[in-house]
Write a protein that holds these residues in place. Structure first.
Motif, PDB file in Angstrom:
ATOM      1  N   GLY A  51       2.422  18.332  21.406  1.00 36.82           N
ATOM      2  CA  GLY A  51       1.686  17.849  22.567  1.00 36.82           C
ATOM      3  C   GLY A  51       0.222  18.261  22.495  1.00 36.82           C
ATOM      4  N   GLY A  52      -0.291  18.786  23.614  1.00 36.86           N
ATOM      5  CA  GLY A  52      -1.674  19.229  23.648  1.00 36.86           C
ATOM      6  C   GLY A  52      -1.910  20.544  22.938  1.00 36.86           C
ATOM      7  N   GLY A  53      -0.836  21.261  22.621  1.00 32.11           N
ATOM      8  CA  GLY A  53      -0.945  22.486  21.825  1.00 32.11           C
ATOM      9  C   GLY A  53      -1.591  23.665  22.542  1.00 32.11           C
ATOM     10  N   ALA A  54      -1.374  23.779  23.857  1.00 34.45           N
ATOM     11  CA  ALA A  54      -2.029  24.849  24.621  1.00 34.45           C
ATOM     12  C   ALA A  54      -1.679  26.236  24.098  1.00 34.45           C
ATOM     13  N   LEU A  55      -0.398  26.486  23.818  1.00 35.48           N
ATOM     14  CA  LEU A  55       0.000  27.811  23.350  1.00 35.48           C
ATOM     15  C   LEU A  55      -0.514  28.069  21.938  1.00 35.48           C
ATOM     16  N   LEU A  56      -0.369  27.099  21.058  1.00 35.67           N
ATOM     17  CA  LEU A  56      -0.867  27.232  19.684  1.00 35.67           C
ATOM     18  C   LEU A  56      -2.345  27.597  19.684  1.00 35.67           C
ATOM     19  N   LEU A  57      -3.146  26.850  20.453  1.00 37.93           N
ATOM     20  CA  LEU A  57      -4.589  27.050  20.452  1.00 37.93           C
ATOM     21  C   LEU A  57      -4.983  28.351  21.141  1.00 37.93           C
ATOM     22  N   CYS A  58      -4.119  28.835  22.018  1.00 37.21           N
ATOM     23  CA  CYS A  58      -4.394  30.102  22.690  1.00 37.21           C
ATOM     24  C   CYS A  58      -4.177  31.287  21.749  1.00 37.21           C
ATOM     25  N   ILE A  59      -3.021  31.285  21.058  1.00 36.89           N
ATOM     26  CA  ILE A  59      -2.689  32.450  20.218  1.00 36.89           C
ATOM     27  C   ILE A  59      -3.189  32.311  18.787  1.00 36.89           C
ATOM     28  N   GLN A  60      -3.446  31.068  18.355  1.00 38.47           N
ATOM     29  CA  GLN A  60      -3.983  30.794  17.018  1.00 38.47           C
ATOM     30  C   GLN A  60      -3.278  31.577  15.902  1.00 38.47           C
ATOM     31  N   PRO A  61      -1.972  31.323  15.715  1.00 41.19           N
ATOM     32  CA  PRO A  61      -1.241  32.018  14.648  1.00 41.19           C
ATOM     33  C   PRO A  61      -1.794  31.664  13.271  1.00 41.19           C
ATOM     34  N   LYS A  62      -1.737  32.621  12.349  1.00 42.28           N
ATOM     35  CA  LYS A  62      -2.289  32.407  11.007  1.00 42.28           C
ATOM     36  C   LYS A  62      -1.395  31.536  10.134  1.00 42.28           C
ATOM     37  N   ASN A  63      -0.120  31.464  10.468  1.00 47.35           N
ATOM     38  CA  ASN A  63       0.838  30.678   9.683  1.00 47.35           C
ATOM     39  C   ASN A  63       1.697  29.875  10.653  1.00 47.35           C
ATOM     40  N   ALA A  64       1.512  28.555  10.691  1.00 42.44           N
ATOM     41  CA  ALA A  64       2.182  27.748  11.706  1.00 42.44           C
ATOM     42  C   ALA A  64       2.616  26.388  11.180  1.00 42.44           C
ATOM     43  N   VAL A  65       3.642  25.847  11.836  1.00 43.46           N
ATOM     44  CA  VAL A  65       4.105  24.479  11.599  1.00 43.46           C
ATOM     45  C   VAL A  65       4.087  23.777  12.945  1.00 43.46           C
ATOM     46  N   ILE A  66       3.355  22.666  13.031  1.00 44.62           N
ATOM     47  CA  ILE A  66       3.353  21.880  14.262  1.00 44.62           C
ATOM     48  C   ILE A  66       3.901  20.495  13.957  1.00 44.62           C
ATOM     49  N   ASN A  67       4.496  19.873  14.981  1.00 37.42           N
ATOM     50  CA  ASN A  67       5.200  18.608  14.773  1.00 37.42           C
ATOM     51  C   ASN A  67       5.200  17.805  16.064  1.00 37.42           C
ATOM     52  N   ASP A  68       5.305  16.495  15.922  1.00 35.39           N
ATOM     53  CA  ASP A  68       5.493  15.616  17.072  1.00 35.39           C
ATOM     54  C   ASP A  68       5.977  14.272  16.549  1.00 35.39           C
ATOM     55  N   VAL A  69       6.384  13.390  17.465  1.00 36.83           N
ATOM     56  CA  VAL A  69       6.762  12.035  17.068  1.00 36.83           C
ATOM     57  C   VAL A  69       5.646  11.047  17.388  1.00 36.83           C
TER      58      VAL A  69
END
Length: 290
Positions: A51-69
């Protein structure tokens, strides 16, 4: 990638960054709770419904996988990772034209031609961000043909972006190891291992029997999908993966996630045509204490 971006990378690390779109179910107001409920330590970060990635962009993990349809949404992430300055330049051109209903409809048709021809390019990314700021309530909705059909919100002018925010998102996506996947949520985290952390922010379960399941794509996300998601939550838990999920505070959640930690929360909805209904209750479900 543009030369300008290489220059930007040499500057100090970006400050806090936030979503580039308004998204139904966005977690901006829940961020303090989500961050507090995250595991104290984990390896790789997974978010199968970015989605909008609010949590991802807040914590900014160094190693991540993001996905959507949503292919158009993922294209924005990919274009920001590839050339954030180019996205900004295209958006400045779009913002330079005063908008009225006729112009909005023309831009929406232009965006839909991109969808129909599957042109996932930098212009499509800029159009999606622009349309999100000029459509009613920032809603993303498509018809049975997968075409965007949200009406105009009467916004005449104004920037559709924060330049610094878009550049900072691009910098983060490049500096960190962020893999962008597209497809079903099960496949998105099929390689998650013990010690990894998966956050599920799936489409909401309706609050009433008469409500429709959230439909961001022409295929929708129904009851069977929620049951399948619950089974995946349990499987990942059995495999030693740390899992967190957020959704509506409804009876089905307590049935599907019986035995896990369920924390109810009062929230305000950012997207609802009736302002009086922009309140509700959600839950955060985890398979760990912390």
């Amino acid at each position: 990638m543009s030369e300008a971006f290489h220059h930007i990378q040499e500057k100090e690390p970006a400050k806090a960054i936030c979503p580039f779109v308004k998204w139904a179910g966005g977690k901006k107001q829940l961020l303090p709770v989500l961050v507090e409920r995250m595991p104290s330590a984990y390896n790789r970060y997974y978010e199968p419904f970015i989605g909008g990635g609010a949590l991802l962009l807040c914590i900014q993990p160094k190693n991540a996988v993001i996905n959507d349809v949503n292919r158009q949404l993922l294209n924005v992430y990919r274009q920001l990772k590839r050339d954030p300055v180019g996205v900004v330049e295209r958006l400045k051109l779009l913002d330079g034209v005063e908008c009225d209903k006729e112009h909005y409809i023309d831009m929406r048709a232009r965006f839909n031609r991109k969808i129909q021809s599957d042109e996932l390019d930098i212009e499509c990314a800029a159009l999606m961000i622009w349309i999100n700021k000029h459509c009613f309530n920032g809603l993303y909705r498509v018809n049975s043909k997968g075409l965007f059909n949200v009406p105009y919100n009467n916004r005449v002018n104004g920037a559709s972006m924060s330049v610094d925010n878009l550049i900072s998102i691009g910098k983060y996506l490049n500096d960190a190891s962020v893999e962008i996947r597209e497809g079903d949520f099960e496949r998105a985290c099929e390689d998650a291992e013990e010690g990894d952390f998966v956050y599920f922010d799936s489409p909401y379960i309706p609050e009433s029997r008469t409500a429709n399941f959230t439909d961001y794509t022409k295929d929708g996300f129904g009851y069977d999908d929620h049951c399948r998601l619950a089974q995946l939550f349990k499987k990942l838990s059995d495999d030693g993966v740390k899992v967190m999920l957020s959704n509506n505070d409804v009876g089905l959640i307590y049935e599907l996630y019986n035995g896990f930690n369920i924390q109810p929360l009062d929230v305000r909805r950012s997207i609802n045509s009736d302002a009086s209904k922009r309140v509700g209750r959600e839950v955060v479900v985890t398979n760990y204490e912390r």
